[in-house]
Design a protein around this motif. Structure first.
Motif, PDB file in Angstrom:
ATOM      1  N   ALA A 124       0.828  -1.210   0.000  1.00  0.00           N
ATOM      2  CA  ALA A 124       0.000   0.000   0.000  1.00  0.00           C
ATOM      3  C   ALA A 124       0.861   1.258   0.000  1.00  0.00           C
ATOM      4  O   ALA A 124       0.466   2.291  -0.559  1.00  0.00           O
ATOM      5  CB  ALA A 124      -0.930  -0.006   1.203  1.00  0.00           C
ATOM      6  N   ALA A 125       2.053   1.171   0.604  1.00  0.00           N
ATOM      7  CA  ALA A 125       2.959   2.320   0.678  1.00  0.00           C
ATOM      8  C   ALA A 125       3.820   2.477  -0.579  1.00  0.00           C
ATOM      9  O   ALA A 125       4.667   3.369  -0.635  1.00  0.00           O
ATOM     10  CB  ALA A 125       3.854   2.197   1.903  1.00  0.00           C
ATOM     11  N   GLY A 126       3.618   1.599  -1.565  1.00  0.00           N
ATOM     12  CA  GLY A 126       4.372   1.720  -2.816  1.00  0.00           C
ATOM     13  C   GLY A 126       5.533   0.764  -2.947  1.00  0.00           C
ATOM     14  O   GLY A 126       6.292   0.834  -3.916  1.00  0.00           O
ATOM     15  N   GLY A 127       5.696  -0.161  -1.989  1.00  0.00           N
ATOM     16  CA  GLY A 127       6.778  -1.137  -2.060  1.00  0.00           C
ATOM     17  C   GLY A 127       6.343  -2.417  -2.754  1.00  0.00           C
ATOM     18  O   GLY A 127       5.309  -2.465  -3.434  1.00  0.00           O
ATOM     19  N   THR A 128       7.136  -3.468  -2.580  1.00  0.00           N
ATOM     20  CA  THR A 128       6.821  -4.752  -3.184  1.00  0.00           C
ATOM     21  C   THR A 128       6.831  -5.843  -2.120  1.00  0.00           C
ATOM     22  O   THR A 128       7.485  -5.709  -1.081  1.00  0.00           O
ATOM     23  CB  THR A 128       7.838  -5.139  -4.280  1.00  0.00           C
ATOM     24  OG1 THR A 128       9.143  -5.225  -3.696  1.00  0.00           O
ATOM     25  CG2 THR A 128       7.840  -4.131  -5.409  1.00  0.00           C
ATOM     26  N   ALA A 129       6.103  -6.917  -2.391  1.00  0.00           N
ATOM     27  CA  ALA A 129       6.083  -8.074  -1.499  1.00  0.00           C
ATOM     28  C   ALA A 129       5.904  -9.310  -2.364  1.00  0.00           C
ATOM     29  O   ALA A 129       4.798  -9.605  -2.817  1.00  0.00           O
ATOM     30  CB  ALA A 129       4.952  -7.964  -0.477  1.00  0.00           C
ATOM     31  N   MET A 130       7.012 -10.016  -2.617  1.00  0.00           N
ATOM     32  CA  MET A 130       6.982 -11.196  -3.479  1.00  0.00           C
ATOM     33  C   MET A 130       7.329 -12.436  -2.673  1.00  0.00           C
ATOM     34  O   MET A 130       8.356 -12.472  -1.986  1.00  0.00           O
ATOM     35  CB  MET A 130       7.980 -11.035  -4.628  1.00  0.00           C
ATOM     36  CG  MET A 130       7.783  -9.783  -5.467  1.00  0.00           C
ATOM     37  SD  MET A 130       6.260  -9.798  -6.429  1.00  0.00           S
ATOM     38  CE  MET A 130       6.700 -10.974  -7.711  1.00  0.00           C
ATOM     39  N   ASP A 131       6.468 -13.449  -2.735  1.00  0.00           N
ATOM     40  CA  ASP A 131       6.765 -14.705  -2.067  1.00  0.00           C
ATOM     41  C   ASP A 131       8.056 -15.289  -2.639  1.00  0.00           C
ATOM     42  O   ASP A 131       8.279 -15.243  -3.848  1.00  0.00           O
ATOM     43  CB  ASP A 131       5.606 -15.685  -2.301  1.00  0.00           C
ATOM     44  CG  ASP A 131       5.746 -16.950  -1.497  1.00  0.00           C
ATOM     45  OD1 ASP A 131       6.569 -17.805  -1.899  1.00  0.00           O
ATOM     46  OD2 ASP A 131       5.054 -17.111  -0.492  1.00  0.00           O
ATOM     47  N   GLU A 157      22.509 -12.172  -3.877  1.00  0.00           N
ATOM     48  CA  GLU A 157      21.751 -12.580  -2.698  1.00  0.00           C
ATOM     49  C   GLU A 157      20.933 -11.413  -2.151  1.00  0.00           C
ATOM     50  O   GLU A 157      19.750 -11.569  -1.802  1.00  0.00           O
ATOM     51  CB  GLU A 157      22.719 -13.099  -1.634  1.00  0.00           C
ATOM     52  CG  GLU A 157      22.069 -13.896  -0.524  1.00  0.00           C
ATOM     53  CD  GLU A 157      23.103 -14.548   0.372  1.00  0.00           C
ATOM     54  OE1 GLU A 157      22.704 -15.434   1.146  1.00  0.00           O
ATOM     55  OE2 GLU A 157      24.305 -14.170   0.317  1.00  0.00           O
ATOM     56  N   VAL A 158      21.560 -10.244  -2.079  1.00  0.00           N
ATOM     57  CA  VAL A 158      20.862  -9.048  -1.620  1.00  0.00           C
ATOM     58  C   VAL A 158      19.716  -8.709  -2.563  1.00  0.00           C
ATOM     59  O   VAL A 158      18.597  -8.403  -2.122  1.00  0.00           O
ATOM     60  CB  VAL A 158      21.841  -7.859  -1.515  1.00  0.00           C
ATOM     61  CG1 VAL A 158      21.075  -6.539  -1.294  1.00  0.00           C
ATOM     62  CG2 VAL A 158      22.827  -8.081  -0.376  1.00  0.00           C
ATOM     63  N   LEU A 159      19.949  -8.783  -3.861  1.00  0.00           N
ATOM     64  CA  LEU A 159      18.912  -8.470  -4.836  1.00  0.00           C
ATOM     65  C   LEU A 159      17.761  -9.461  -4.754  1.00  0.00           C
ATOM     66  O   LEU A 159      16.586  -9.093  -4.916  1.00  0.00           O
ATOM     67  CB  LEU A 159      19.507  -8.451  -6.248  1.00  0.00           C
ATOM     68  CG  LEU A 159      18.572  -8.045  -7.400  1.00  0.00           C
ATOM     69  CD1 LEU A 159      17.880  -6.731  -7.092  1.00  0.00           C
ATOM     70  CD2 LEU A 159      19.342  -7.963  -8.701  1.00  0.00           C
ATOM     71  N   GLY A 160      18.068 -10.724  -4.477  1.00  0.00           N
ATOM     72  CA  GLY A 160      17.011 -11.712  -4.312  1.00  0.00           C
ATOM     73  C   GLY A 160      16.106 -11.383  -3.137  1.00  0.00           C
ATOM     74  O   GLY A 160      14.879 -11.547  -3.206  1.00  0.00           O
ATOM     75  N   LEU A 161      16.682 -10.889  -2.055  1.00  0.00           N
ATOM     76  CA  LEU A 161      15.877 -10.480  -0.896  1.00  0.00           C
ATOM     77  C   LEU A 161      15.104  -9.198  -1.188  1.00  0.00           C
ATOM     78  O   LEU A 161      13.978  -9.018  -0.723  1.00  0.00           O
ATOM     79  CB  LEU A 161      16.781 -10.299   0.327  1.00  0.00           C
ATOM     80  CG  LEU A 161      17.441 -11.582   0.843  1.00  0.00           C
ATOM     81  CD1 LEU A 161      18.401 -11.276   1.987  1.00  0.00           C
ATOM     82  CD2 LEU A 161      16.398 -12.603   1.279  1.00  0.00           C
ATOM     83  N   MET A 162      15.702  -8.314  -1.971  1.00  0.00           N
ATOM     84  CA  MET A 162      14.975  -7.125  -2.406  1.00  0.00           C
ATOM     85  C   MET A 162      13.751  -7.522  -3.223  1.00  0.00           C
ATOM     86  O   MET A 162      12.686  -6.899  -3.119  1.00  0.00           O
ATOM     87  CB  MET A 162      15.890  -6.210  -3.231  1.00  0.00           C
ATOM     88  CG  MET A 162      16.959  -5.500  -2.414  1.00  0.00           C
ATOM     89  SD  MET A 162      18.205  -4.704  -3.469  1.00  0.00           S
ATOM     90  CE  MET A 162      17.209  -3.563  -4.440  1.00  0.00           C
ATOM     91  N   ALA A 163      13.898  -8.564  -4.044  1.00  0.00           N
ATOM     92  CA  ALA A 163      12.788  -9.034  -4.873  1.00  0.00           C
ATOM     93  C   ALA A 163      11.625  -9.526  -4.027  1.00  0.00           C
ATOM     94  O   ALA A 163      10.460  -9.459  -4.441  1.00  0.00           O
ATOM     95  CB  ALA A 163      13.261 -10.146  -5.812  1.00  0.00           C
TER      96      ALA A 163
END
Length: 214
Positions: A124-131, A157-163
């Protein structure tokens, strides 16, 4: 927060209404079809729409296609997909505009209400949430591009967590890194992927999109 829910299963729909209401949110509409979702969003302009992929009448991808239609409109609404399935053909399209405010969670992997509510707030705040499973399937689908191949194992690894939609502090906790180290890795990621600052796009989301399409 004002929320619209599109879910055909009555018990799950009512459960989401109760959960969100009990945690201080306002559910302005709870519907069970894709056309009703589009009408509800047009009428109420919610802060977030929570949408199942498969809705009547076809129970195929009606909900996800409706979500994509919503994302193509202005102002661009935030959408959180909650499904039993990973529709790989459409999932990356949710991120394709590079703006964020999107998420894709798998129902049977939601095991903590706090994590779900955190994903609701983040999207809702404009971020992402991917399982993580959604991320895994999308990444497996594609070949790695040269931009990603320039990343170090730790940066990937960091980018994967960002995803997955994790914040910098959450990445610090997951990898046992200091905040300055995570910030440095993210800066390196943006540089190597040639993601320059832009007023009309979110570099973090663009990096995630590159990762999923890589």
């Amino acid at each position: 927060m004002r929320v619209v829910i599109a879910e055909d299963l009555l018990l799950l729909r009512e459960g989401l209404v109760r959960l969100l209401t009990d945690t201080g949110h306002s559910v302005v509409a709870a519907v069970d079809t894709a056309p009703a979702l589009l009408d509800a969003v047009a009428e109420h302009r919610p802060d977030l729409s929570i949408v199942d992929v498969r809705l009547p009448p076809g129970y195929r991808d009606e909900g996800l296609r409706a979500a994509l239609d919503l994302r193509a409109s202005e102002p661009r609404p935030s959408v959180l997909i909650v499904s039993q399935y990973v529709e790989r053909a459409y999932a990356t399209d949710l991120l394709a505009d590079g703006h964020g405010g999107v998420g894709y969670l798998l129902k049977d992997r939601i095991t903590a209400l706090d994590d779900f509510l955190d994903a609701v707030d983040r999207v809702a705040a404009g971020g992402t949430a991917m399982d993580p499973e959604v991320v895994r399937q999308l990444v497996t689908r594609h070949h790695r591009r040269s931009g990603l191949s320039a990343l170090t194992p730790r940066e990937r690894e960091v980018l994967g967590l960002m995803a997955q939609g994790l914040s910098n502090s959450a990445i610090c906790s997951a990898l046992f890194l200091a905040p300055v180290s995570v910030e440095k890795h993210i800066t390196n990621i943006f540089t190597k992927l040639e993601l320059l600052p832009a007023e009309d796009s979110n570099r973090r989301v663009r990096a995630v999109l590159t990762y999923l399409n890589g």
